[in-house]
Design a protein around this motif. Sequence first.
Motif, short mmCIF file in Angstrom:
data_model
loop_
_atom_site.label_atom_id
_atom_site.label_comp_id
_atom_site.label_asym_id
_atom_site.label_seq_id
_atom_site.Cartn_x
_atom_site.Cartn_y
_atom_site.Cartn_z
N PRO A 34 5.01 -30.15 5.20
CA PRO A 34 3.78 -29.34 5.33
C PRO A 34 3.20 -29.33 6.74
CG PRO A 34 3.73 -30.51 3.26
CD PRO A 34 4.94 -31.02 4.01
N TRP A 37 4.00 -26.41 9.17
CA TRP A 37 3.40 -25.08 9.01
C TRP A 37 2.38 -24.85 10.12
CZ3 TRP A 37 6.85 -25.57 5.48
CH2 TRP A 37 7.20 -24.51 4.66
N LEU A 42 -0.96 -25.89 3.17
CA LEU A 42 0.22 -25.83 2.32
C LEU A 42 0.37 -27.13 1.55
CD1 LEU A 42 2.88 -24.21 1.61
CD2 LEU A 42 3.96 -25.83 3.19
N SER A 44 3.06 -27.24 -1.16
CA SER A 44 4.50 -27.30 -1.37
C SER A 44 5.12 -25.93 -1.11
CB SER A 44 4.84 -27.77 -2.79
OG SER A 44 4.49 -26.78 -3.73
N HIS A 45 6.42 -25.95 -0.83
CA HIS A 45 7.17 -24.73 -0.52
C HIS A 45 8.59 -24.90 -1.05
CE1 HIS A 45 8.75 -21.36 1.89
NE2 HIS A 45 9.76 -22.16 2.18
N ASP A 58 5.21 -20.97 -3.16
CA ASP A 58 4.38 -21.95 -2.46
C ASP A 58 3.22 -22.36 -3.35
OD1 ASP A 58 5.89 -21.58 -0.15
OD2 ASP A 58 4.35 -20.43 0.90
N TRP A 60 -0.65 -23.50 -2.35
CA TRP A 60 -1.62 -23.60 -1.26
C TRP A 60 -2.94 -24.16 -1.78
CZ3 TRP A 60 -0.94 -22.56 3.90
CH2 TRP A 60 0.29 -22.00 4.24
#
Length: 97
Positions: A34, A37, A42, A44-45, A58, A60
């Motif tokens: 994170p 970014w 953020l 998780s992605h 994602d 947020w």
Amino acid sequence: MSIIIVLEYPGTTQAQYEQVTDALTGGRGGLKKPSDWPVPGLISHAAGPTPAGWFVTDVWESEEAFRSFGERLKPLLREAGMPEVEPTIYEAFNVVT
């Protein structure tokens, strides 16, 4: 309130995704944590291929954080030749990291 973002990019390749993530880090490679970014928020992605293109989801901290990121992301998506898509946004009930 945390939100879940779902994006589906038809016709998009892994190479295009990697071009965008590399640009987001200023050429330092992909987004692996994170703190990589360019904006805070953020949680998780995850991204991967689909039969039709590329899929991103994602989590947020807020819609405002995601929208701030989106303003940085949009020009890079255009530059990579990725289609403009509208995110599907859901309120997160439970997030485990």
